[in-house]
Every structure is written in C-alpha cells, then in structure tokens.
Design a protein around this motif. Structure first.
Motif, PDB file in Angstrom:
ATOM      1  N   VAL A 157       0.859  -1.180   0.000  1.00 57.01           N
ATOM      2  CA  VAL A 157       0.000   0.000   0.000  1.00 57.01           C
ATOM      3  C   VAL A 157       0.898   1.234   0.000  1.00 57.01           C
ATOM      4  O   VAL A 157       1.862   1.306   0.763  1.00 57.01           O
ATOM      5  CB  VAL A 157      -0.915   0.039   1.254  1.00 57.01           C
ATOM      6  CG1 VAL A 157      -1.724   1.329   1.311  1.00 57.01           C
ATOM      7  CG2 VAL A 157      -1.817  -1.182   1.308  1.00 57.01           C
ATOM      8  N   THR A 158       0.570   2.188  -0.858  1.00 59.50           N
ATOM      9  CA  THR A 158       1.211   3.506  -0.817  1.00 59.50           C
ATOM     10  C   THR A 158       0.093   4.524  -0.671  1.00 59.50           C
ATOM     11  O   THR A 158      -0.857   4.522  -1.456  1.00 59.50           O
ATOM     12  CB  THR A 158       2.028   3.795  -2.086  1.00 59.50           C
ATOM     13  OG1 THR A 158       3.010   2.768  -2.246  1.00 59.50           O
ATOM     14  CG2 THR A 158       2.721   5.147  -1.988  1.00 59.50           C
ATOM     15  N   SER A 159       0.201   5.361   0.352  1.00 61.56           N
ATOM     16  CA  SER A 159      -0.824   6.390   0.562  1.00 61.56           C
ATOM     17  C   SER A 159      -0.169   7.763   0.510  1.00 61.56           C
ATOM     18  O   SER A 159       0.924   7.974   1.026  1.00 61.56           O
ATOM     19  CB  SER A 159      -1.555   6.178   1.884  1.00 61.56           C
ATOM     20  OG  SER A 159      -0.663   6.130   2.972  1.00 61.56           O
ATOM     21  N   TYR A 160      -0.868   8.661  -0.155  1.00 60.40           N
ATOM     22  CA  TYR A 160      -0.416  10.036  -0.325  1.00 60.40           C
ATOM     23  C   TYR A 160      -1.369  10.927   0.465  1.00 60.40           C
ATOM     24  O   TYR A 160      -2.585  10.875   0.249  1.00 60.40           O
ATOM     25  CB  TYR A 160      -0.413  10.425  -1.803  1.00 60.40           C
ATOM     26  CG  TYR A 160       0.450   9.494  -2.625  1.00 60.40           C
ATOM     27  CD1 TYR A 160       1.794   9.768  -2.820  1.00 60.40           C
ATOM     28  CD2 TYR A 160      -0.087   8.336  -3.178  1.00 60.40           C
ATOM     29  CE1 TYR A 160       2.593   8.905  -3.556  1.00 60.40           C
ATOM     30  CE2 TYR A 160       0.706   7.466  -3.910  1.00 60.40           C
ATOM     31  CZ  TYR A 160       2.044   7.750  -4.101  1.00 60.40           C
ATOM     32  OH  TYR A 160       2.835   6.896  -4.824  1.00 60.40           O
ATOM     33  N   HIS A 161      -0.817  11.698   1.379  1.00 62.36           N
ATOM     34  CA  HIS A 161      -1.608  12.501   2.299  1.00 62.36           C
ATOM     35  C   HIS A 161      -1.279  13.976   2.111  1.00 62.36           C
ATOM     36  O   HIS A 161      -0.117  14.367   2.231  1.00 62.36           O
ATOM     37  CB  HIS A 161      -1.299  12.108   3.751  1.00 62.36           C
ATOM     38  CG  HIS A 161      -1.476  10.655   4.014  1.00 62.36           C
ATOM     39  ND1 HIS A 161      -2.605  10.153   4.604  1.00 62.36           N
ATOM     40  CD2 HIS A 161      -0.675   9.589   3.751  1.00 62.36           C
ATOM     41  CE1 HIS A 161      -2.493   8.835   4.712  1.00 62.36           C
ATOM     42  NE2 HIS A 161      -1.329   8.467   4.202  1.00 62.36           N
TER      43      HIS A 161
END
Length: 139
Positions: free
Chosen positions: A78-82
């Motif tokens: 998982v890669t999450s961009y915040h």
C-alpha cells in the motif's frame, strides 16, 4: 510473456480515461497494480469529512481491485499520499487508515509507505491510495 490487461472502474473510470488518458488498474499475470484512488464519488466529487474521504478511497480501491480480479486479501503493498500542511502525517489520517487496513485485511499486514504531499489531483483531495496485489493460487 503475459500481455497487460488494463481495466476501468465502473462509474468514474471511463471519465478519468477520457479526460486524463489513464487506466485504473493493470493485471499482468498474477500481479495487479492500481492507480491512486481518491475519496471521490462516481462523478469525481470529493465531499464530506476527512474520515469519510479516506473510507471512500478504500472503497474505491476495493472496487478497482475487483475490476482486475483481485480483492483486499490479495494486497501486498500500500502507498498512501496525504495532503498535509507541514510536518508529519498526523493521527487524523493515521487512525482512519489503520482502522480501514485492519477491517479490510484482517491479520494480513501489507507493506505500507506513506507520503506527505502539498497537492493531489483535485484541489479538494486529502488522500490518494495505490496498491499492488499478488493473486497467487486462486483455488
């Protein structure tokens, strides 16, 4: 050599393809990668609280995985961009992210990279999530 199979998420996928010239997912053999999914509705609108937006992004990831024949239980990365003003990604993001990962993946803990950014594809977006899934033995 396996031919890549590109898919579009029902609802917003065709609109994104027409406007921005990209697909939502690609399956190559037993590997599925999806493009970043935001917390948008089928009309590509982002509304509601930060928590609702994150939950909707997880829903969109699930929908997109399904178009390529995968599910959350297949996810390995998982890669999450915040979107954050400055400093670290805070508990307002992390609390909901962890709740959603646990609810959708059970005991399986994927690798996870978080990236803080100053902007995303839509001005109102606060989150974008991309995953990689490995289908393995589907029996």
């Amino acid at each position: 050599m396996t031919t890549p199979q590109f898919t579009l998420t029902p609802g917003y996928g065709q609109r994104h393809r027409d406007l921005l010239h990209y697909s939502q997912a690609v399956r190559i053999g037993d590997r599925v990668e999806i493009s970043g999914q935001g917390g948008w509705d089928d009309d590509s609108r982002v509304t509601g609280t930060l928590e609702e937006e994150i939950v909707q992004a997880f829903e969109n990831v699930g929908r997109t995985l399904a178009t390529a024949g995968a599910r959350w239980s297949d996810v390995v990365s998982v890669t999450s961009y915040h979107r954050v003003p400055a400093g670290a990604i805070g508990d307002d993001h992390n609390r909901v992210m962890v709740e959603q990962l646990r609810a959708r993946m059970g005991e399986r803990a994927p690798i996870w990279t978080q990236v803080g950014v100053t902007a995303l594809g839509l001005a109102e977006m606060n989150i974008e999530i991309s995953v990689v899934a490995h289908l393995g033995d589907q029996s």
